[in-house]
Scaffold this motif. Structure first.
Motif, PDB file in Angstrom:
ATOM      1  N   THR A  71       0.897  -1.299   0.010  1.00  0.00           N
ATOM      2  CA  THR A  71      -0.182   0.211   0.273  1.00  0.00           C
ATOM      3  C   THR A  71       0.864   1.584   0.138  1.00  0.00           C
ATOM      4  OG1 THR A  71      -0.138   0.151   2.993  1.00  0.00           O
ATOM      5  CG2 THR A  71      -1.786  -0.888   1.490  1.00  0.00           C
ATOM      6  N   GLY A  72       2.254   1.110   0.538  1.00  0.00           N
ATOM      7  CA  GLY A  72       2.657   2.862   0.695  1.00  0.00           C
ATOM      8  C   GLY A  72       2.552   3.171   2.037  1.00  0.00           C
ATOM      9  N   VAL A  73       3.950   3.296   2.323  1.00  0.00           N
ATOM     10  CA  VAL A  73       3.879   4.044   3.857  1.00  0.00           C
ATOM     11  C   VAL A  73       4.803   5.635   3.142  1.00  0.00           C
ATOM     12  CG1 VAL A  73       4.060   2.023   5.417  1.00  0.00           C
ATOM     13  CG2 VAL A  73       5.997   2.805   4.400  1.00  0.00           C
ATOM     14  N   ARG A  74       4.430   6.241   4.152  1.00  0.00           N
ATOM     15  CA  ARG A  74       5.032   8.195   3.610  1.00  0.00           C
ATOM     16  C   ARG A  74       5.891   7.716   5.061  1.00  0.00           C
ATOM     17  NH1 ARG A  74       4.906  11.811   0.395  1.00  0.00           N
ATOM     18  NH2 ARG A  74       5.486  14.023   1.697  1.00  0.00           N
ATOM     19  N   GLU A  75       7.312   8.374   4.814  1.00  0.00           N
ATOM     20  CA  GLU A  75       8.773   7.829   5.222  1.00  0.00           C
ATOM     21  C   GLU A  75       9.723   9.400   5.597  1.00  0.00           C
ATOM     22  OE1 GLU A  75      10.415   4.100   5.559  1.00  0.00           O
ATOM     23  OE2 GLU A  75       8.628   2.765   6.713  1.00  0.00           O
ATOM     24  N   ARG A  96       7.070   2.763  -1.996  1.00  0.00           N
ATOM     25  CA  ARG A  96       6.221   1.218  -2.160  1.00  0.00           C
ATOM     26  C   ARG A  96       6.753  -0.049  -3.269  1.00  0.00           C
ATOM     27  NH1 ARG A  96       0.398   2.955  -2.758  1.00  0.00           N
ATOM     28  NH2 ARG A  96       0.685   5.209  -3.052  1.00  0.00           N
ATOM     29  N   TYR A  97       6.302  -0.849  -2.855  1.00  0.00           N
ATOM     30  CA  TYR A  97       6.306  -1.899  -3.784  1.00  0.00           C
ATOM     31  C   TYR A  97       5.686  -2.561  -4.482  1.00  0.00           C
ATOM     32  CZ  TYR A  97      10.390  -0.876  -0.321  1.00  0.00           C
ATOM     33  OH  TYR A  97      11.475  -0.155   0.544  1.00  0.00           O
ATOM     34  N   ASP A  98       5.641  -3.574  -5.805  1.00  0.00           N
ATOM     35  CA  ASP A  98       4.585  -4.963  -5.850  1.00  0.00           C
ATOM     36  C   ASP A  98       4.802  -5.300  -4.826  1.00  0.00           C
ATOM     37  OD1 ASP A  98       6.670  -7.191  -7.064  1.00  0.00           O
ATOM     38  OD2 ASP A  98       7.892  -5.845  -7.794  1.00  0.00           O
ATOM     39  N   PRO A  99       3.640  -6.254  -4.987  1.00  0.00           N
ATOM     40  CA  PRO A  99       3.255  -7.142  -4.562  1.00  0.00           C
ATOM     41  C   PRO A  99       4.392  -8.707  -3.836  1.00  0.00           C
ATOM     42  CG  PRO A  99       1.936  -7.366  -5.918  1.00  0.00           C
ATOM     43  CD  PRO A  99       2.737  -6.373  -6.362  1.00  0.00           C
ATOM     44  N   THR A 159       8.700 -10.806  -0.334  1.00  0.00           N
ATOM     45  CA  THR A 159       9.875 -11.285  -0.176  1.00  0.00           C
ATOM     46  C   THR A 159      10.582 -10.075   1.136  1.00  0.00           C
ATOM     47  OG1 THR A 159      10.619 -11.679  -2.159  1.00  0.00           O
ATOM     48  CG2 THR A 159      12.241 -11.211  -0.846  1.00  0.00           C
ATOM     49  N   LEU A 160      10.354  -8.574   0.973  1.00  0.00           N
ATOM     50  CA  LEU A 160      10.913  -7.783   2.120  1.00  0.00           C
ATOM     51  C   LEU A 160       9.994  -7.742   3.451  1.00  0.00           C
ATOM     52  CD1 LEU A 160      10.918  -4.279   0.092  1.00  0.00           C
ATOM     53  CD2 LEU A 160      12.882  -5.430   0.885  1.00  0.00           C
ATOM     54  N   GLY A 161       8.692  -7.993   3.530  1.00  0.00           N
ATOM     55  CA  GLY A 161       8.495  -8.827   4.882  1.00  0.00           C
ATOM     56  C   GLY A 161       8.770  -9.300   5.637  1.00  0.00           C
ATOM     57  N   VAL A 162       9.076 -10.754   4.567  1.00  0.00           N
ATOM     58  CA  VAL A 162      10.068 -12.061   5.687  1.00  0.00           C
ATOM     59  C   VAL A 162      11.656 -11.230   5.546  1.00  0.00           C
ATOM     60  CG1 VAL A 162      10.513 -14.386   4.332  1.00  0.00           C
ATOM     61  CG2 VAL A 162       8.699 -13.549   3.770  1.00  0.00           C
TER      62      VAL A 162
END
Length: 457
Positions: free
Chosen positions: A123-127, A324-327, A332-335
């Motif tokens: 969904t994207g995060v603003r940082e 923001r990243y593709d699914p 992969t980044l979540g893992v």
């Protein structure tokens, strides 16, 4: 943030984490053919309960700091078990199935963290961007050559050539802490204007005791880029006499550019009693204003120090970036993020046990509630990120080889799998008592740290 916000956010966080953890145990127990007698959220006499078709009693209890799944077990039953139900008893299952059932709780917490992180990345995060402020003299960042205003875009180990992209300040912070804990020398790639530079950063001499929330400040890596905007001026102060107004942007001091709000404050504090020439942007025009930095005595670690002040309140928002990243990349980044945080937590726990890291890093329910409220007040993305971090912490905590926790039971089953014999009941009782003592000691330390933070806040 209100007290009610903190309480509600804490209740939601604990409720979600407990349900996920216990449902992990419950679902795998059912898959392994074990009869589940009760699924309880909270401890104590149930406030509400109902029974499902499978015979499981679902209940909500008044003490919300946990929950449990009670399975059919001959060792824990006060009454004779119906012979027809014996094949569904937990203790009659194979070591592999018992191991899977117990491990399912922490694994569910890790899976939840992966899902939450992946959702944020999709969904994207603003940082805040990874722009650096001016480092203090003598710090690791200063020795590496940083002067403030650089934006870090990548990091790689000095020995290994693999380069990791840095998209935001939070990514930079995490990667620096991880490298410092491992004492790895690294190279930071940063841009300034249209130019790109490589900065070797030596983290091999960072003491493990220094790896805490203030580590980046100690290393000299402080966030930058926030414009020095006047948020208010005190009457009768040098700032008021110089003509500063709310909304003015401070862009220069004594002929040098102001990198960010922290840089401006540091310059003023470093010149007590001196007249400074400020470059002030107002309505698109830049004006020159002389102002005296009034000498003021402050307490720094129990030592009185004289610094300069002008009587202006400053505020500024760091430059932000949408990450923001593709699914596929998000999962992969979540893992990877879940794995990295888990490994970091284990290493920190190990260093605390051997005395190489401070026990002040332990936090209890008061601090967790405070962070829950703060993250909730910052928005849904911040609260979801907080929830993922706490879920990982809960998973790691439960895997520690302490007898009363899931990790202690997994240790028993590992011994049984290797030796072919269960750990004797009398030894399990002794170990359980020792485990209770460990948990009580850890809880006492965490509560003490909570109270100390409250008293110093």
């Amino acid at each position: 943030m209100t007290f009610l916000t903190a309480v509600l956010a804490f209740a939601v966080a604990i409720g979600v984490l407990v349900v996920v953890h216990e449902y992990g145990h419950y679902s795998v127990a059912r898959l392994c053919g074990v009869k589940v007698l009760r699924f309880s959220i909270g401890f104590g006499k149930p406030l509400a309960s109902w029974r499902s078709k499978s015979g499981t009693e679902w209940s909500i209890a008044p003490l919300p700091l946990g929950g449990y799944v009670k399975m059919l077990d001959e060792r824990e039953s006060d009454e004779p078990i119906d012979p027809a139900d014996l094949p569904y008893a937990f203790n009659r299952k194979s070591v592999a199935r018992r191991f899977a059932i117990v491990a399912a709780g922490p694994i569910a917490n890790f899976l939840l963290a992966i899902v939450l992180f992946s959702g944020l990345y999709v969904t994207g995060v603003r940082e805040p961007i990874a722009e650096l402020g001016v480092p203090a003299a003598g710090t690791v960042a200063a020795r590496a050559g940083f002067g403030g205003g650089e934006t870090v875009v990548a990091l790689r180990d000095t020995d290994a050539g693999t380069e990791q992209t840095v998209r935001s300040w939070s990514e930079l912070r995490w990667k620096l802490i991880d490298a410092a804990l491992a004492h790895r020398p690294i190279v930071l790639r940063a841009t300034m204007g249209n130019r790109t530079f490589d900065y070797p950063v030596d983290l091999s001499h960072v003491a493990a005791n220094d790896v805490d929330d203030n580590l980046l400040d100690q290393l000299g890596f402080v966030p930058g880029g926030a414009k020095a905007i006047v948020a208010g001026v005190e009457a009768g102060t040098p700032a008021a006499e110089a003509g500063l107004r709310e909304g003015d942007e401070l862009v220069g001091i004594d002929g040098r550019k102001v990198v960010d709000v922290n840089d401006f404050v540091a310059q003023v504090q470093a010149h007590p009693g001196q007249t400074l020439t400020l470059a002030v942007r107002r309505d698109g025009q830049v004006y020159s204003m002389p102002v005296v930095a009034k000498p003021t005595s402050i307490d720094v670690g129990g030592v009185q120090k004289t610094v300069g002040r002008i009587g202006a309140a400053l505020g500024g928002q760091m430059p932000m970036v949408d990450v923001r990243y593709d699914p596929i990349e998000a999962v992969t980044l979540g893992v990877r993020r879940t794995w990295d945080i888990s490994a970091f937590s284990v290493r920190m726990f190990g260093k605390m046990i051997v005395g190489e890291a401070s026990l002040k890093n332990l936090s209890g329910p008061v601090t967790i509630a405070d962070y829950a409220g703060k993250s909730a007040s910052l928005g849904l993305a911040s609260f979801v990120s907080f929830l993922a971090l706490i879920s990982i912490s809960l998973g790691v905590l439960n895997l520690l080889p302490i007898p009363i926790l899931d990790g202690g039971h997994l240790l028993y089953y590992s011994v049984e799998a290797v030796t072919g014999k269960a750990v004797p009941e009398r030894w399990q009782v002794v170990f359980q008592r020792a485990g209770i003592v460990c948990i009580l000691v850890l809880s006492a330390i965490a509560l003490f740290n909570d109270l100390a933070r409250l008293l110093h806040s």
